[in-house]
Design a protein around this motif. Sequence first.
Motif, PDB file in Angstrom:
ATOM      1  N   ALA A 453     -27.866 -20.054 -10.357  1.00 13.06           N
ATOM      2  CA  ALA A 453     -29.374 -19.810  -9.826  1.00 13.06           C
ATOM      3  C   ALA A 453     -29.789 -19.100 -10.971  1.00 13.06           C
ATOM      4  N   VAL A 454     -29.098 -18.387 -12.068  1.00 11.39           N
ATOM      5  CA  VAL A 454     -29.724 -17.257 -12.760  1.00 11.39           C
ATOM      6  C   VAL A 454     -30.825 -17.742 -13.643  1.00 11.39           C
ATOM      7  N   PRO A 455     -30.727 -18.985 -14.340  1.00 10.27           N
ATOM      8  CA  PRO A 455     -31.941 -19.525 -15.184  1.00 10.27           C
ATOM      9  C   PRO A 455     -32.956 -19.731 -14.266  1.00 10.27           C
ATOM     10  N   GLU A 456     -32.824 -20.082 -13.122  1.00  8.50           N
ATOM     11  CA  GLU A 456     -34.169 -20.360 -12.164  1.00  8.50           C
ATOM     12  C   GLU A 456     -34.668 -18.948 -11.802  1.00  8.50           C
ATOM     13  N   LEU A 457     -33.984 -18.055 -11.572  1.00  9.11           N
ATOM     14  CA  LEU A 457     -34.306 -16.630 -11.363  1.00  9.11           C
ATOM     15  C   LEU A 457     -35.175 -16.176 -12.388  1.00  9.11           C
ATOM     16  N   ARG A 458     -34.716 -16.150 -13.701  1.00 10.70           N
ATOM     17  CA  ARG A 458     -35.416 -15.616 -14.796  1.00 10.70           C
ATOM     18  C   ARG A 458     -36.672 -16.317 -14.956  1.00 10.70           C
ATOM     19  N   ALA A 459     -36.742 -17.672 -15.013  1.00 11.23           N
ATOM     20  CA  ALA A 459     -38.112 -18.300 -14.911  1.00 11.23           C
ATOM     21  C   ALA A 459     -38.997 -17.830 -14.135  1.00 11.23           C
ATOM     22  N   PHE A 460     -38.392 -17.577 -12.631  1.00 15.37           N
ATOM     23  CA  PHE A 460     -39.389 -17.141 -11.539  1.00 15.37           C
ATOM     24  C   PHE A 460     -39.570 -15.710 -11.643  1.00 15.37           C
ATOM     25  N   LEU A 461     -39.074 -14.615 -12.354  1.00 10.71           N
ATOM     26  CA  LEU A 461     -39.409 -13.409 -12.371  1.00 10.71           C
ATOM     27  C   LEU A 461     -40.482 -13.283 -13.704  1.00 10.71           C
ATOM     28  N   GLU A 462     -40.326 -14.151 -14.678  1.00  6.88           N
ATOM     29  CA  GLU A 462     -40.991 -14.135 -15.822  1.00  6.88           C
ATOM     30  C   GLU A 462     -42.304 -14.800 -15.364  1.00  6.88           C
ATOM     31  N   ALA A 463     -42.633 -15.753 -14.442  1.00 15.33           N
ATOM     32  CA  ALA A 463     -43.831 -16.189 -14.100  1.00 15.33           C
ATOM     33  C   ALA A 463     -44.640 -15.178 -13.407  1.00 15.33           C
ATOM     34  N   ARG A 464     -43.740 -14.473 -12.308  1.00 12.54           N
ATOM     35  CA  ARG A 464     -44.194 -13.565 -11.211  1.00 12.54           C
ATOM     36  C   ARG A 464     -44.768 -12.317 -11.978  1.00 12.54           C
ATOM     37  N   LEU A 465     -44.093 -11.954 -13.095  1.00 11.77           N
ATOM     38  CA  LEU A 465     -44.274 -10.773 -13.572  1.00 11.77           C
ATOM     39  C   LEU A 465     -45.241 -10.633 -15.027  1.00 11.77           C
ATOM     40  N   ALA A 466     -45.608 -11.851 -15.439  1.00 10.99           N
ATOM     41  CA  ALA A 466     -46.081 -11.927 -16.638  1.00 10.99           C
ATOM     42  C   ALA A 466     -47.386 -11.347 -16.879  1.00 10.99           C
ATOM     43  N   ARG A 467     -48.253 -11.442 -15.805  1.00 10.46           N
ATOM     44  CA  ARG A 467     -49.555 -10.801 -16.029  1.00 10.46           C
ATOM     45  C   ARG A 467     -49.587  -9.217 -15.807  1.00 10.46           C
ATOM     46  N   GLU A 468     -48.767  -8.661 -14.582  1.00 20.12           N
ATOM     47  CA  GLU A 468     -48.451  -7.081 -14.531  1.00 20.12           C
ATOM     48  C   GLU A 468     -47.752  -6.703 -15.820  1.00 20.12           C
ATOM     49  N   ALA A 469     -47.032  -7.197 -16.436  1.00 13.74           N
ATOM     50  CA  ALA A 469     -46.203  -6.696 -17.788  1.00 13.74           C
ATOM     51  C   ALA A 469     -47.245  -6.863 -18.866  1.00 13.74           C
ATOM     52  N   GLU A 470     -48.078  -8.030 -18.955  1.00 16.18           N
ATOM     53  CA  GLU A 470     -49.074  -8.026 -19.891  1.00 16.18           C
ATOM     54  C   GLU A 470     -49.941  -6.816 -20.095  1.00 16.18           C
ATOM     55  N   VAL A 471     -50.432  -6.427 -18.704  1.00 17.50           N
ATOM     56  CA  VAL A 471     -51.259  -5.397 -18.729  1.00 17.50           C
ATOM     57  C   VAL A 471     -50.499  -4.018 -18.994  1.00 17.50           C
ATOM     58  N   ALA A 472     -49.437  -3.776 -18.265  1.00 17.97           N
ATOM     59  CA  ALA A 472     -48.610  -2.597 -18.506  1.00 17.97           C
ATOM     60  C   ALA A 472     -48.117  -2.356 -19.901  1.00 17.97           C
ATOM     61  N   ILE A 473     -47.714  -3.283 -20.657  1.00 17.52           N
ATOM     62  CA  ILE A 473     -47.545  -3.314 -22.070  1.00 17.52           C
ATOM     63  C   ILE A 473     -48.663  -2.904 -23.109  1.00 17.52           C
ATOM     64  N   GLU A 474     -49.872  -3.314 -22.660  1.00 20.57           N
ATOM     65  CA  GLU A 474     -51.223  -3.181 -23.373  1.00 20.57           C
ATOM     66  C   GLU A 474     -51.785  -1.787 -23.202  1.00 20.57           C
ATOM     67  N   GLN A 475     -51.156  -0.963 -21.970  1.00 18.96           N
ATOM     68  CA  GLN A 475     -51.712   0.010 -21.565  1.00 18.96           C
ATOM     69  C   GLN A 475     -50.504   1.033 -22.095  1.00 18.96           C
TER      70      GLN A 475
END
Length: 596
Positions: A453-475
Motif C-alpha cells: 500500500a506504500v504507492p497508494e499512501l504516497r499518492a494520498f499524502l501528496e494529494a492531501r498536502l499539496a496546497r499546504e506545502a505549496e503555501v509553506a514553501i512559498e512562504q
Amino acid sequence: MAGDFLGVSRSALGRTWRARPAASSTVQTIQRAESLSEPLARAIASRGVSAEQVEDYLRPTLRRQFPDPSSFQDMDEAARALIDALVAEANVWVLADYDVDGGSSAALLVRWFRAMGRELSIYVPDRLKEGYGPSRLAFDRMKAAGADLVVTVDCGAAAYEALEAAADQELEVVVIDHHLMRGPPPRARAVVNPNRPDDTSGQGNLAAAGVVFVLLAALNREARQRSLFDTREPPDIRQWLDLAAMGAICDVTALTGFNRALASLGLKTMSQWQNPGLKALMAVAQSELTEATPFHAGFVLGPRINAGGRIGKSDLGARLLSSDDPDELIELATELDQLNSQRREVEKGITEAAADQVERASNFDPGAPVLLVAGEGWHPGVIGVVAGRLKERWRRPVVVVGLDSAVGVGKGSGRSIPGVNLGRAVQEAFDEGLLLAGGGHAMAAGLTVRADAVPELRAFLEARLAREAEVAIEQDALEIDVLSTARAADRTLYESFQVLAPFGPGNPEPTYVLAGVTVRDARVLNNGHVSCRLADADGAQVRAIAWRAAETEVGKALLSGGGALDVAGLLKPDDWNGRRGVQFEIMDVHDPRRAV
C-alpha cells in the motif's frame, strides 16, 4: 515577493531573506530598560518577548515563573495517589517511553522516591517487540511482578485499551504525559497532561520531564500537608533541574515561558555535573566537564541516551539517569556509547539510501509536496532521524518507511515543516483504511502500512498536502537578526548575544549576515563539509564552514571562486587550542550579481 533583507528573494537555497519582525516601540523600551544595543534589543523583541516579560526572559527564576501545580488537571489527584502509595509502602512502577524525555521523567520520579527512602521499579517497552507506550502485555507483566500502582511517563494519554485492561485487573495507573490528545482522557486514577482538552495550566509546551518536575513540587506539597516532613527535610527538587532540561531540550519543545526557565536553570545545574549518569556519559564521550550548553544536551548526551531505545535495550537510558552505582554507571555508559556508534553507522547508510531514492528522478519527484521513501530492512529505530535529515535537505515533509518483507508490513516515521500538518494527514490516511496504525502531530508522525500500500499512501499524502506545502514553501524564509562584517563577527559579538540562550524552538539562535564577503581557501572536507574563510574588502577574515554542503547549491557557490557573496549563518565559539575565537556556520548564500 521581494525580500526585505538586502533585497534577497531567492538565495542559493531558493529562499527569501527577511529581517525577523519586531515592534519598534518594544525594541526601544527594552533597549532603554536593559541598556542594550539596538540589534540585541530587537532580537529579544522579535522572539515575542514584551517589555513586561524581559526580566523573566533575561533572568529566569523558578520563584517567579513556577506554575501552580493545581492548575494542571488531575495534578492534585496524581500527587495524592503517589503519596498514598508511599505511605502504604505499595509496590510502585514507572513505565517510561524509550527516549531522553521518558528516561529523564522516570529518573525524576525514581530520585524523589529514593530521597523519601523508597525505590521504584522501571519498565520501558521494547521498541521493536512492544511498540510505543503502555500495552496489555506491559501491565500484565508488572501486575505479575507485584505492582500496585503504575505511573506512565511521556506516554499513556492515548492508551485507551491498555488502560482499560489495567483497570480490569485492579491495577491503579497514573498517567503523566504531554502529547496531543484528540478526545477525553483514558480510564485511570489521574491523567496529567497540559495538552488535555480541558487543561487550563497554559503549559502545553512542556516536555514530559517538565510536567514531572511540577509533579515533584506537588508531591512535596502533599507530603507536607500529611506531616511527612515533620522529622525529615523535603527533597530539594532544584537538584534535579538538569533532568528537566534534558527533556525540554532533547524533545525539541518550545523554549518559552516556564519551559525556557527550566532549560536555562537546568543547564546551570547540569554544569555542576552532579548527576552521575550524565557525568559517566561525558566521560565515555571524551568530553570535558565544561559549562553545559544545549549542544551537550542535544548532541553529546541525548543521542547516547536515545541509542538504547533506538537499536539496543530500551531501558538503558532510564537506568543510567536514575542510578547511583559506580560500577553499573560505567557499564551502562559504555554500552550506550557503543550503541550510539552503531546507530550512527546504521543511520548514515539509511540516509544515503533514502537520499538516493529521492534523487532518482525516474522514480521520485523532489519537487513533490511530500517525499515518501521506503526500503527493505531499514531499522525503525532510526528512520525518524533520517526523515528529519532529509526534511532539512529538501525543506519539505518527509516520510521514511522501513519494510519487513517477511510480514509484508512497513513501519514509517515522518517529519514536517511549518505550515504543513503531517500528523493530520496521516490520521486521515488511517481513517481512509490506508494504514494499519498512524497518528502524530503537525510536525511529526508515525505509521504502520502494508508494504503493497506504500504507492497508494504516497499518492494520498501528496494529494492531501499539496496546497499546504505549496503555501509553506512559498512562504519559506530565512529570518535574519544581525547584519555584520567579517571584522565585527568576533567573540565579543558572539558573547553579547548569548544572553538570548538557551536556543531552541520558540527561541531561535541568532542568524547573522555578512554582506559582500569574498570566499578564500574553500575546500571540501570529509563527509562533504566545505571549509573556507570569509573576507571583507579590507582583508579582515573569519573562519567558516558549511556542513554537508559540498553537493548543494550553497557548497557550489562557495567553491566556485567567484566574486563577493552575501553569506547567512550562525556564530559559534571556536576554542580549539585555546584560541577563543569564533567560526561562522554557513546556512545560505546569495550572489548579488545574479537576479534576485
